[in-house]
Design a protein around this motif. Sequence first.
Motif, PDB file in Angstrom:
ATOM      1  N   MET A   1      17.647 -15.766  12.370  1.00  0.00           N
ATOM      2  CA  MET A   1      16.205 -15.567  12.522  1.00  0.00           C
ATOM      3  C   MET A   1      15.794 -15.486  13.985  1.00  0.00           C
ATOM      4  SD  MET A   1      13.091 -17.982  11.181  1.00  0.00           S
ATOM      5  CE  MET A   1      11.490 -17.871  11.969  1.00  0.00           C
ATOM      6  N   LEU A   2      16.436 -16.306  14.841  1.00  0.00           N
ATOM      7  CA  LEU A   2      16.078 -16.292  16.258  1.00  0.00           C
ATOM      8  C   LEU A   2      16.339 -14.921  16.874  1.00  0.00           C
ATOM      9  CD1 LEU A   2      17.329 -19.793  17.472  1.00  0.00           C
ATOM     10  CD2 LEU A   2      14.964 -19.033  17.143  1.00  0.00           C
ATOM     11  N   ASP A   3      17.453 -14.271  16.479  1.00  0.00           N
ATOM     12  CA  ASP A   3      17.752 -12.949  17.007  1.00  0.00           C
ATOM     13  C   ASP A   3      16.678 -11.941  16.607  1.00  0.00           C
ATOM     14  OD1 ASP A   3      20.027 -13.879  18.183  1.00  0.00           O
ATOM     15  OD2 ASP A   3      21.365 -13.275  16.542  1.00  0.00           O
ATOM     16  N   SER A   4      16.218 -12.006  15.354  1.00  0.00           N
ATOM     17  CA  SER A   4      15.212 -11.065  14.887  1.00  0.00           C
ATOM     18  C   SER A   4      13.837 -11.357  15.479  1.00  0.00           C
ATOM     19  CB  SER A   4      15.122 -11.094  13.356  1.00  0.00           C
ATOM     20  OG  SER A   4      14.737 -12.380  12.906  1.00  0.00           O
ATOM     21  N   LEU A   5      13.646 -12.563  16.011  1.00  0.00           N
ATOM     22  CA  LEU A   5      12.359 -12.958  16.577  1.00  0.00           C
ATOM     23  C   LEU A   5      12.219 -12.553  18.039  1.00  0.00           C
ATOM     24  CD1 LEU A   5       9.708 -14.642  16.138  1.00  0.00           C
ATOM     25  CD2 LEU A   5      11.020 -16.643  16.855  1.00  0.00           C
ATOM     26  N   GLN A   6      13.338 -12.387  18.759  1.00  0.00           N
ATOM     27  CA  GLN A   6      13.292 -12.214  20.207  1.00  0.00           C
ATOM     28  C   GLN A   6      12.481 -10.998  20.649  1.00  0.00           C
ATOM     29  OE1 GLN A   6      17.359 -12.239  21.508  1.00  0.00           O
ATOM     30  NE2 GLN A   6      17.602 -14.449  21.258  1.00  0.00           N
ATOM     31  N   ALA A   7      12.821  -9.818  20.118  1.00  0.00           N
ATOM     32  CA  ALA A   7      12.158  -8.592  20.573  1.00  0.00           C
ATOM     33  C   ALA A   7      10.671  -8.568  20.229  1.00  0.00           C
ATOM     34  CB  ALA A   7      12.870  -7.364  20.005  1.00  0.00           C
ATOM     35  N   PRO A   8      10.272  -8.801  18.955  1.00  0.00           N
ATOM     36  CA  PRO A   8       8.833  -8.782  18.675  1.00  0.00           C
ATOM     37  C   PRO A   8       8.057  -9.869  19.401  1.00  0.00           C
ATOM     38  CG  PRO A   8      10.073  -9.527  16.745  1.00  0.00           C
ATOM     39  CD  PRO A   8      11.060  -8.999  17.733  1.00  0.00           C
ATOM     40  N   LEU A   9       8.668 -11.040  19.599  1.00  0.00           N
ATOM     41  CA  LEU A   9       7.973 -12.109  20.309  1.00  0.00           C
ATOM     42  C   LEU A   9       7.770 -11.745  21.774  1.00  0.00           C
ATOM     43  CD1 LEU A   9       6.699 -14.884  20.155  1.00  0.00           C
ATOM     44  CD2 LEU A   9       8.946 -15.893  20.630  1.00  0.00           C
ATOM     45  N   LEU A  10       8.777 -11.096  22.379  1.00  0.00           N
ATOM     46  CA  LEU A  10       8.639 -10.647  23.760  1.00  0.00           C
ATOM     47  C   LEU A  10       7.461  -9.690  23.894  1.00  0.00           C
ATOM     48  CD1 LEU A  10       9.593 -10.348  26.691  1.00  0.00           C
ATOM     49  CD2 LEU A  10      11.168  -8.568  25.912  1.00  0.00           C
ATOM     50  N   PHE A  11       7.365  -8.725  22.968  1.00  0.00           N
ATOM     51  CA  PHE A  11       6.264  -7.771  23.031  1.00  0.00           C
ATOM     52  C   PHE A  11       4.938  -8.440  22.677  1.00  0.00           C
ATOM     53  CE2 PHE A  11       9.690  -4.729  23.105  1.00  0.00           C
ATOM     54  CZ  PHE A  11       9.174  -3.678  23.849  1.00  0.00           C
ATOM     55  N   GLY A  12       4.975  -9.421  21.774  1.00  0.00           N
ATOM     56  CA  GLY A  12       3.759 -10.151  21.453  1.00  0.00           C
ATOM     57  C   GLY A  12       3.233 -10.931  22.641  1.00  0.00           C
ATOM     58  N   LEU A  13       4.134 -11.562  23.381  1.00  0.00           N
ATOM     59  CA  LEU A  13       3.735 -12.293  24.584  1.00  0.00           C
ATOM     60  C   LEU A  13       3.228 -11.337  25.665  1.00  0.00           C
ATOM     61  CD1 LEU A  13       6.633 -14.914  24.740  1.00  0.00           C
ATOM     62  CD2 LEU A  13       4.211 -15.378  24.245  1.00  0.00           C
ATOM     63  N   THR A  14       3.858 -10.162  25.754  1.00  0.00           N
ATOM     64  CA  THR A  14       3.387  -9.153  26.708  1.00  0.00           C
ATOM     65  C   THR A  14       1.979  -8.705  26.353  1.00  0.00           C
ATOM     66  OG1 THR A  14       5.656  -8.371  27.038  1.00  0.00           O
ATOM     67  CG2 THR A  14       3.872  -6.910  27.747  1.00  0.00           C
ATOM     68  N   ALA A  15       1.730  -8.504  25.045  1.00  0.00           N
ATOM     69  CA  ALA A  15       0.392  -8.123  24.596  1.00  0.00           C
ATOM     70  C   ALA A  15      -0.623  -9.201  24.943  1.00  0.00           C
ATOM     71  CB  ALA A  15       0.406  -7.872  23.084  1.00  0.00           C
ATOM     72  N   ALA A  16      -0.243 -10.477  24.759  1.00  0.00           N
ATOM     73  CA  ALA A  16      -1.138 -11.580  25.098  1.00  0.00           C
ATOM     74  C   ALA A  16      -1.444 -11.587  26.599  1.00  0.00           C
ATOM     75  CB  ALA A  16      -0.508 -12.907  24.681  1.00  0.00           C
ATOM     76  N   PHE A  17      -0.438 -11.272  27.417  1.00  0.00           N
ATOM     77  CA  PHE A  17      -0.634 -11.216  28.866  1.00  0.00           C
ATOM     78  C   PHE A  17      -1.608 -10.102  29.241  1.00  0.00           C
ATOM     79  CE2 PHE A  17       0.728  -9.347  32.966  1.00  0.00           C
ATOM     80  CZ  PHE A  17       0.403 -10.415  33.798  1.00  0.00           C
ATOM     81  N   ILE A  18      -1.461  -8.930  28.590  1.00  0.00           N
ATOM     82  CA  ILE A  18      -2.358  -7.803  28.879  1.00  0.00           C
ATOM     83  C   ILE A  18      -3.793  -8.154  28.484  1.00  0.00           C
ATOM     84  CG2 ILE A  18      -2.903  -5.414  28.280  1.00  0.00           C
ATOM     85  CD1 ILE A  18       0.120  -4.969  27.914  1.00  0.00           C
ATOM     86  N   THR A  19      -3.945  -8.808  27.323  1.00  0.00           N
ATOM     87  CA  THR A  19      -5.275  -9.236  26.889  1.00  0.00           C
ATOM     88  C   THR A  19      -5.879 -10.216  27.894  1.00  0.00           C
ATOM     89  OG1 THR A  19      -4.594  -9.012  24.576  1.00  0.00           O
ATOM     90  CG2 THR A  19      -6.585 -10.280  25.006  1.00  0.00           C
ATOM     91  N   THR A  20      -5.052 -11.132  28.409  1.00  0.00           N
ATOM     92  CA  THR A  20      -5.525 -12.116  29.376  1.00  0.00           C
ATOM     93  C   THR A  20      -5.977 -11.439  30.667  1.00  0.00           C
ATOM     94  OG1 THR A  20      -3.986 -13.738  28.452  1.00  0.00           O
ATOM     95  CG2 THR A  20      -4.926 -14.236  30.609  1.00  0.00           C
ATOM     96  N   LEU A  21      -5.292 -10.368  31.064  1.00  0.00           N
ATOM     97  CA  LEU A  21      -5.728  -9.614  32.240  1.00  0.00           C
ATOM     98  C   LEU A  21      -7.131  -9.056  32.029  1.00  0.00           C
ATOM     99  CD1 LEU A  21      -2.534  -7.600  33.297  1.00  0.00           C
ATOM    100  CD2 LEU A  21      -3.498  -9.648  34.370  1.00  0.00           C
ATOM    101  N   GLY A  22      -7.397  -8.566  30.803  1.00  0.00           N
ATOM    102  CA  GLY A  22      -8.740  -8.089  30.490  1.00  0.00           C
ATOM    103  C   GLY A  22      -9.765  -9.195  30.594  1.00  0.00           C
ATOM    104  N   LEU A  23      -9.397 -10.379  30.121  1.00  0.00           N
ATOM    105  CA  LEU A  23     -10.297 -11.530  30.208  1.00  0.00           C
ATOM    106  C   LEU A  23     -10.587 -11.899  31.659  1.00  0.00           C
ATOM    107  CD1 LEU A  23      -8.954 -13.906  27.412  1.00  0.00           C
ATOM    108  CD2 LEU A  23     -11.271 -13.011  27.616  1.00  0.00           C
ATOM    109  N   ILE A  24      -9.528 -11.937  32.472  1.00  0.00           N
ATOM    110  CA  ILE A  24      -9.690 -12.299  33.877  1.00  0.00           C
ATOM    111  C   ILE A  24     -10.593 -11.294  34.590  1.00  0.00           C
ATOM    112  CG2 ILE A  24      -8.485 -12.538  36.077  1.00  0.00           C
ATOM    113  CD1 ILE A  24      -6.084 -13.632  34.478  1.00  0.00           C
ATOM    114  N   SER A  25     -10.433 -10.020  34.234  1.00  0.00           N
ATOM    115  CA  SER A  25     -11.193  -8.969  34.922  1.00  0.00           C
ATOM    116  C   SER A  25     -12.698  -9.114  34.729  1.00  0.00           C
ATOM    117  CB  SER A  25     -10.736  -7.586  34.437  1.00  0.00           C
ATOM    118  OG  SER A  25     -11.157  -7.355  33.115  1.00  0.00           O
TER     119      SER A  25
END
Length: 266
Positions: A1-25
């Motif tokens: 399960m951890l292997d199948s979680l790595q890629a989508p979680l990485l992109f999910g965290l990246t999406a959260a970071f992009i959203t946070t940039l919008g908030l900061i702006s």
Amino acid sequence: MLDSLQAPLLFGLTAAFITTLGLISVSVRGDWSARYSGLFALAAGGMLVSLTLLHIAPEAFELSAHTPVFLMVGFFGGLGLHFGIGALFPESSDRGQAGAITPLAAVAIHSLLDGMIYSVTFAASFSSGVYAAASLMLHEFPEGVIAFAILRRHSFSNREAFIWAFLASAVTTPLGVIVATPFMYGLTPDIIGSLFAISAGLLLYVATGPLMAPLGEEPPMRSLMALSAGVGLAILMALMPLHPHEEAGGHIAPAPHDLSHDHLPH
């Protein structure tokens, strides 16, 4: 399960970071953003309704035959929730802030579904997951702006708006990945399409209801310019060239709207 979680979680965290940039702006100038919160809300409404009609709803229609029904469920569910909150807080001094619950819940549900989509598409293939993630990330930045504008519009302080918008629009995406990954092999395209349709209906309610409220308060020309800016930005984002990646062997990986029961593992 951890292997199948790595890629989508990485992109999910990246999406959260992009959203946070919008908030900061929009939060770095709290007083300024509060003063123009009506125009922010109108721009966000134009952007949200356009992205929903150009991106989210078409995806849902291609994934599920029941999309029209679930679109109605999402739209009128948001309307019912709005009136329910009004009935619960008829005379409360928090009435203004309570009015933010429905639109903020819609943003949170949509963001949670984004994370689920990441998990499901990566389960199909890595390349289709990357394509889906790239497509969905187009609206992560404005999603943070929209959530912040909703809260500032309903009398939340700059700090409160940032915290609640961060929880609703950023944290929920990787949370959706974590929640969906154990069940991703049981989620069919029809189920995903139905969830997507509910999300689209909720967002259409938010875009045409709460976010359009400042139309009666702002000068007509400024309102039109704010709406046009939001619509124009959404169209530019929708027109960005994104193409499926080729898998080994020269085959084109399926785009997220091409997923069928044959693509998803059972």
